[in-house]
Motif scaffolding. Structure first.
Motif, PDB file in Angstrom:
ATOM      1  N   TYR A 146      34.705  12.981 -27.159  1.00  0.00           N
ATOM      2  CA  TYR A 146      33.815  14.120 -26.920  1.00  0.00           C
ATOM      3  C   TYR A 146      34.618  15.348 -26.496  1.00  0.00           C
ATOM      4  CZ  TYR A 146      30.416  17.162 -24.723  1.00  0.00           C
ATOM      5  OH  TYR A 146      29.658  18.246 -24.374  1.00  0.00           O
ATOM      6  N   THR A 147      35.554  15.140 -25.568  1.00  0.00           N
ATOM      7  CA  THR A 147      36.365  16.250 -25.071  1.00  0.00           C
ATOM      8  C   THR A 147      37.150  16.912 -26.195  1.00  0.00           C
ATOM      9  OG1 THR A 147      36.604  15.028 -23.002  1.00  0.00           O
ATOM     10  CG2 THR A 147      38.104  16.858 -23.354  1.00  0.00           C
ATOM     11  N   LEU A 148      37.785  16.060 -26.995  1.00  0.00           N
ATOM     12  CA  LEU A 148      38.580  16.594 -28.091  1.00  0.00           C
ATOM     13  C   LEU A 148      37.708  17.333 -29.102  1.00  0.00           C
ATOM     14  CD1 LEU A 148      41.612  16.472 -28.596  1.00  0.00           C
ATOM     15  CD2 LEU A 148      41.188  14.720 -30.315  1.00  0.00           C
ATOM     16  N   LEU A 149      36.540  16.731 -29.396  1.00  0.00           N
ATOM     17  CA  LEU A 149      35.594  17.378 -30.313  1.00  0.00           C
ATOM     18  C   LEU A 149      35.206  18.754 -29.792  1.00  0.00           C
ATOM     19  CD1 LEU A 149      32.846  14.826 -31.479  1.00  0.00           C
ATOM     20  CD2 LEU A 149      34.317  16.254 -32.890  1.00  0.00           C
ATOM     21  N   ALA A 150      34.888  18.817 -28.496  1.00  0.00           N
ATOM     22  CA  ALA A 150      34.430  20.076 -27.910  1.00  0.00           C
ATOM     23  C   ALA A 150      35.532  21.131 -27.989  1.00  0.00           C
ATOM     24  CB  ALA A 150      34.006  19.839 -26.456  1.00  0.00           C
ATOM     25  N   VAL A 151      36.764  20.749 -27.592  1.00  0.00           N
ATOM     26  CA  VAL A 151      37.860  21.718 -27.593  1.00  0.00           C
ATOM     27  C   VAL A 151      38.161  22.181 -29.020  1.00  0.00           C
ATOM     28  CG1 VAL A 151      40.301  22.051 -27.056  1.00  0.00           C
ATOM     29  CG2 VAL A 151      38.851  20.775 -25.477  1.00  0.00           C
ATOM     30  N   LEU A 152      38.194  21.214 -29.942  1.00  0.00           N
ATOM     31  CA  LEU A 152      38.470  21.563 -31.340  1.00  0.00           C
ATOM     32  C   LEU A 152      37.371  22.450 -31.918  1.00  0.00           C
ATOM     33  CD1 LEU A 152      39.913  18.422 -33.154  1.00  0.00           C
ATOM     34  CD2 LEU A 152      40.944  20.685 -32.899  1.00  0.00           C
ATOM     35  N   ALA A 153      36.115  22.106 -31.597  1.00  0.00           N
ATOM     36  CA  ALA A 153      35.007  22.885 -32.142  1.00  0.00           C
ATOM     37  C   ALA A 153      35.110  24.328 -31.679  1.00  0.00           C
ATOM     38  CB  ALA A 153      33.673  22.273 -31.721  1.00  0.00           C
TER      39      ALA A 153
END
Lengths: 307, 270
Positions: B117-124
């Motif tokens: 989730y964290t990675l998704l959020a930062v990447l998004a």
């Protein structure tokens, strides 16, 4: 080791200064319909949680299906279905999606099921089958948060049945069900029991236990005050019930006070001098239809044990 | 179990709503910048924002700078606080454990889900920042980007700097996740766990700004959060970045260890 399905030895749980369960020795035999009775706060739920390895015992031992718990939880629990303190489900998903997730979460193994091994291939079929069994086959795509209390309870029961367990540990399984639902669940459990599933039913509903269970354990303040067959627990009161065709005349003949209610057709005799009483009645020309020792209801027995 | 947790993550509308909201704020900021052309003066406003008017390619970094102080940690803390406590309050934790799912296994699956989730959020945020930056603020026809130090960067150089930045901010957020995940194993209320995690961050930010707390400042979790700005200097001064990774790693290891020790031994009474 023993052949019993659930055994506890001196099982004790203390929460701080409060002793919730105190030196409990349970023995549930294979094939039992075991009723675990006790008033609110007597330690039933804590015991159930210790059986399942959710709560760690302060001292004592738990053995399920012949293996020590919680050390062998990974071999034991796949063969156990449980409903503990109400069902739990993700509200935004359908009942079917909830069961699929739960099925996928655990190990694939387990007891052999009717439709083959508990593998991923048979998951959809397995889920549909248990939904059908608990009467939730037609709920469609409704999310669980739109379920009624009774439907949630049925879903919880379906989750317990998902892996075709050898032992069912159920805590108040009929909570929130209407009378018809209660009867349906009882029939379902009787059917499973007839097929060899041992049922451990924790409840404070005495009438339900009296209707369903073959053996009963009574818990009071964390300790077991009785554990026996239902018939033995419902011991004789020492009085005799005599059914006659004319109660008023019968009471007169025996010198008893006249019955308060008409139409019941039953006389209550102190002691068991049935022969003499029957003789008197017959000579007075009153027909004796039946004479039997009076038995306590389960409620009377339990109240006597836990007061 | 990891697959099941990931399926739960993607099937939950909240996941996508929160990521959408995270991306929305930088877009709104970009629209205002593009329409008015008024940049914050250097040294004021969110980090790097002053530099983006001339070059949209720097906007991913600025976008992360906008969400980093509050938005991103809140989203991560809520997600991680929910991990175990959410299952407890939904009543599903006991059924997962009885299924049976080993407690360590469950915790690892939860951790992976929070990391994803964290990675998704930062990447998004970075991707949306790039798209908005290029389309609204323009690339000004240049192939090079000016650093904070005034030298120029090639697109390749900018690309790896942005990549390292995403990883660095991601790792900082893992520190937040570790605090909230630990609290999530302590309480059965996901709200309490998320707020507890945020309380730690707010306290840390206050102490970092307090000169009297100088003795402990370098060990606080938020001390090096903004060190990624150094990536846009030339040459990159690595000292703070390294210290930041080290401090976060310390928190992550200790807190995840504590979460594991607590969760595997506690009584599940939910």
């Amino acid at each position: 080791m023993s052949d019993d399905v659930v055994v506890t030895r001196s099982l004790t749980k203390r929460f701080g200064h409060v002793t919730a369960v105190d030196g409990l020795d349970l023995a549930v035999h294979d094939g039992d319909r075991y009723g675990f009775l006790g008033p609110n706060g007597s330690g039933k739920t804590t015991t159930v949680r210790m059986l399942l390895g959710l709560v760690h015992a302060t001292s004592g031992e738990v053995e399920m299906l012949g293996r020590a718990m919680p050390r062998h939880a990974h071999e034991v629990l796949p063969q156990v279905g449980a409903l503990v303190e109400g069902p739990g489900a993700y509200g935004h998903l359908t009942g079917r999606a909830n069961l699929r997730l739960l099925d996928a979460a655990g190990p694939a193994g387990g007891p052999p099921l009717a439709d083959g091994a508990g593998s991923r291939r048979t998951r959809a079929r397995r889920v549909d089958a248990v939904l059908e069994r608990v009467g939730l086959a037609d709920v469609g795509r409704r999310p669980v948060r739109a379920y009624s209390l009774g439907m949630r309870q049925r879903l919880g029961l379906a989750a317990a049945l998902l892996r075709g367990p050898r032992l069912l540990v159920l805590d108040e399984p009929t909570n929130g069900l209407d009378p018809r639902g209660i009867a349906e669940v009882r029939d379902l459990l009787l059917e499973l029991n007839a097929q060899g599933t041992t049922v451990f039913l924790s409840s404070h509903l005495l009438a339900e236990v009296q209707l369903f269970c073959t053996r009963v354990g009574v818990l009071h303040r964390g300790g077991l005050v009785a554990q026996d067959h239902l018939g033995a627990l419902r011991g004789p009161t020492g009085r005799t019930l005599v059914r006659v065709d004319d109660v008023a005349a019968g009471a007169r003949a025996l010198g008893l006070p006249p019955p308060e209610r008409r139409g019941e057709g039953e006389l209550v005799l102190d002691g068991t001098s049935v022969a003499a009483a029957a003789d008197t009645l017959v000579r007075a020309g009153i027909g004796v239809l039946e004479a039997a020792p009076e038995r306590r209801t389960l409620e009377e027995s339990v109240l006597r044990l836990t007061s | 179990m990891i697959r099941v947790e990931l399926r739960k993550l993607v099937s939950r509308p909240r996941t996508w709503v929160s990521i959408g909201l995270l991306c929305l704020l930088p877009v709104v900021v970009a629209v205002f910048l593009a329409v008015t052309g008024i940049a914050p003066r250097p040294g004021q406003g969110p980090t790097l924002l002053a530099a983006v008017l001339g070059n949209g390619a720097l906007y991913p970094a600025a976008a992360l700078g906008i969400v980093l102080p509050f938005f991103l940690p809140i989203a991560v803390a809520v997600q991680a606080g929910e991990a175990v406590a959410g299952e407890a309050s939904a009543g599903t934790l006991r059924y997962l454990l009885v299924r049976p799912v080993g407690r360590t296994r469950l915790l690892v699956a939860k951790l992976v889900s929070v990391l994803v989730y964290t990675l998704l959020a930062v990447l998004a945020v970075a991707v949306v920042g790039y798209v908005t930056g290029i389309s609204l603020l323009g690339n000004s026809g240049q192939l090079t980007t000016t650093t904070l130090a005034g030298t120029t960067l090639t697109p390749a150089s900018l690309a790896w700097r942005t990549g390292v930045m995403v990883l660095y901010i991601g790792w900082s957020m893992v520190g937040v996740a570790a605090v909230a995940l630990f609290l999530s194993t302590v309480t059965d209320s996901s709200l309490a766990a998320a707020l507890g995690g945020l309380a730690v961050l707010v306290s840390s930010s206050v102490l970092v700004a307090l000169d009297a707390a100088g003795a402990v400042r370098d060990y606080l979790p938020t001390r090096y959060w903004l060190a990624w700005v150094d990536l846009f200097r030339d040459p990159v001064p690595w000292h703070d970045l390294q210290a930041g990774v080290l401090v976060q790693t310390g928190y992550v290891v200790v807190l995840l260890g504590a979460a594991w020790a607590n969760f595997t031994t506690r009584d599940i009474t939910s």
